[in-house]
Design a protein around this motif. Structure first.
Motif, PDB file in Angstrom:
ATOM      1  N   UNK A 279       0.837  -1.205   0.000  1.00 55.37           N
ATOM      2  CA  UNK A 279       0.000   0.000   0.000  1.00 55.37           C
ATOM      3  C   UNK A 279       0.869   1.252   0.000  1.00 55.37           C
ATOM      4  N   UNK A 280       1.924   1.248   0.781  1.00 58.22           N
ATOM      5  CA  UNK A 280       2.824   2.402   0.852  1.00 58.22           C
ATOM      6  C   UNK A 280       3.455   2.682  -0.503  1.00 58.22           C
ATOM      7  N   UNK A 281       3.967   1.638  -1.129  1.00 64.53           N
ATOM      8  CA  UNK A 281       4.619   1.829  -2.430  1.00 64.53           C
ATOM      9  C   UNK A 281       3.619   2.291  -3.486  1.00 64.53           C
ATOM     10  N   UNK A 282       2.406   1.753  -3.433  1.00 72.26           N
ATOM     11  CA  UNK A 282       1.387   2.167  -4.388  1.00 72.26           C
ATOM     12  C   UNK A 282       1.034   3.627  -4.225  1.00 72.26           C
ATOM     13  N   UNK A 283       0.815   4.063  -2.993  1.00 73.57           N
ATOM     14  CA  UNK A 283       0.469   5.461  -2.744  1.00 73.57           C
ATOM     15  C   UNK A 283       1.617   6.390  -3.070  1.00 73.57           C
ATOM     16  N   UNK A 284       2.838   5.955  -2.786  1.00 78.03           N
ATOM     17  CA  UNK A 284       3.991   6.841  -2.987  1.00 78.03           C
ATOM     18  C   UNK A 284       4.378   6.974  -4.449  1.00 78.03           C
ATOM     19  N   UNK A 285       3.742   6.206  -5.332  1.00 81.64           N
ATOM     20  CA  UNK A 285       3.975   6.453  -6.757  1.00 81.64           C
ATOM     21  C   UNK A 285       3.457   7.839  -7.135  1.00 81.64           C
ATOM     22  N   UNK A 286       2.441   8.313  -6.378  1.00 81.14           N
ATOM     23  CA  UNK A 286       1.907   9.663  -6.575  1.00 81.14           C
ATOM     24  C   UNK A 286       1.876  10.355  -5.213  1.00 81.14           C
ATOM     25  N   UNK A 287       3.050  10.825  -4.730  1.00 80.83           N
ATOM     26  CA  UNK A 287       3.118  11.361  -3.368  1.00 80.83           C
ATOM     27  C   UNK A 287       2.203  12.553  -3.111  1.00 80.83           C
ATOM     28  N   UNK A 288       1.935  13.358  -4.133  1.00 78.34           N
ATOM     29  CA  UNK A 288       1.039  14.495  -3.900  1.00 78.34           C
ATOM     30  C   UNK A 288      -0.382  14.025  -3.625  1.00 78.34           C
ATOM     31  N   UNK A 289      -0.802  13.001  -4.325  1.00 73.30           N
ATOM     32  CA  UNK A 289      -2.115  12.422  -4.048  1.00 73.30           C
ATOM     33  C   UNK A 289      -2.140  11.812  -2.651  1.00 73.30           C
ATOM     34  N   UNK A 290      -1.080  11.100  -2.304  1.00 71.77           N
ATOM     35  CA  UNK A 290      -1.004  10.497  -0.972  1.00 71.77           C
ATOM     36  C   UNK A 290      -1.050  11.574   0.105  1.00 71.77           C
ATOM     37  N   UNK A 291      -0.345  12.678  -0.124  1.00 65.28           N
ATOM     38  CA  UNK A 291      -0.333  13.778   0.841  1.00 65.28           C
ATOM     39  C   UNK A 291      -1.736  14.365   1.005  1.00 65.28           C
ATOM     40  N   UNK A 292      -2.422  14.573  -0.113  1.00 66.84           N
ATOM     41  CA  UNK A 292      -3.783  15.119  -0.040  1.00 66.84           C
ATOM     42  C   UNK A 292      -4.710  14.157   0.698  1.00 66.84           C
ATOM     43  N   UNK A 293      -4.519  12.876   0.474  1.00 63.26           N
ATOM     44  CA  UNK A 293      -5.368  11.885   1.121  1.00 63.26           C
ATOM     45  C   UNK A 293      -5.124  11.855   2.623  1.00 63.26           C
TER      46      UNK A 293
END
Length: 207
Positions: A100-114
């Motif tokens: 899950x971490x690696x998947x989200x960190x492919x788009x860190x700005x999206x992860x940050x917003x989430x």
């Protein structure tokens, strides 16, 4: 006030339109981050009226959540196709959280917003529930799935009142904190893995 379209009540064409909107938003985010996901730009590129977009997604954060939810659907599908192989529940749980971490960190700005949406409660979101359900199912050997209206897979047979689920929920909370630290540049993935293993071995020792 716009009323968000509910997946369970949408027709096939509406479902396809919603998916096209989400895919368009994701493509914009890949090229320019969350800032590029302007509602008007998404509507134009998806070929829908701006008012139509707002009926599906009343705010930009709702759209961000939808994009990341699609990532979670892909994660869950990947887990089902290739389940963690560790004999220990803790090892299997950490495997899920690292994917899950690696998947989200492919788009860190999206992860940050989430993550900000989780902390600030900007929208109603069940990221922690989705992840906790999945980790619980993997850790306890209950990896059953069913199709849900063509929108990916959803967990079944999850006992959210049980002690085991509460312990997994605590591990998920640790993971969310570690994800924040990664986004702030204070952790790398190797350090997160080490810390998650320590937490999982303690919390899931009775599994």
């Amino acid at each position: 006030m716009a009323v968000q379209a509910t997946i369970g009540t949408m027709t096939r064409s509406q479902t396809q339109r919603r998916r096209r909107i989400v895919q368009t938003a994701a493509a914009l985010a890949v090229r320019g981050g969350v800032e590029a996901m302007q509602m008007r730009s998404v509507a134009e590129r998806a070929g829908v009226a701006l008012g139509t977009l707002y009926r599906y997604f009343p705010s930009k954060m709702d759209l961000v959540v939808a994009v990341v939810t699609e990532e979670l659907d892909l994660l869950e599908g990947g887990i089902v196709r290739r389940p963690p192989t560790s004999e220990a529940a803790a090892g299997r749980a950490v495997d899920v959280l690292l994917r899950a971490t690696r998947g989200l960190m492919r788009e860190p700005e999206l992860a940050d917003a989430l993550v900000r949406s989780l902390i600030m409660a900007e929208v109603e979101i069940e990221l922690d529930v989705r992840i906790t359900d999945l980790v619980w199912r993997v850790a306890t050997g209950h990896l059953q799935i069913r199709e849900a209206d063509g929108e990916g897979t959803r967990a079944v047979d999850v006992d959210r009142e049980g002690t085991d689920y509460v312990l997994v929920g605590s591990l998920t909370s640790v993971w969310i904190f570690e994800l924040v630290e990664v986004l702030k540049g204070r952790r790398d993935i190797d350090e997160v893995e080490r810390r998650l293993h320590v937490a999982a071995e303690r919390l899931l020792a009775s599994f």
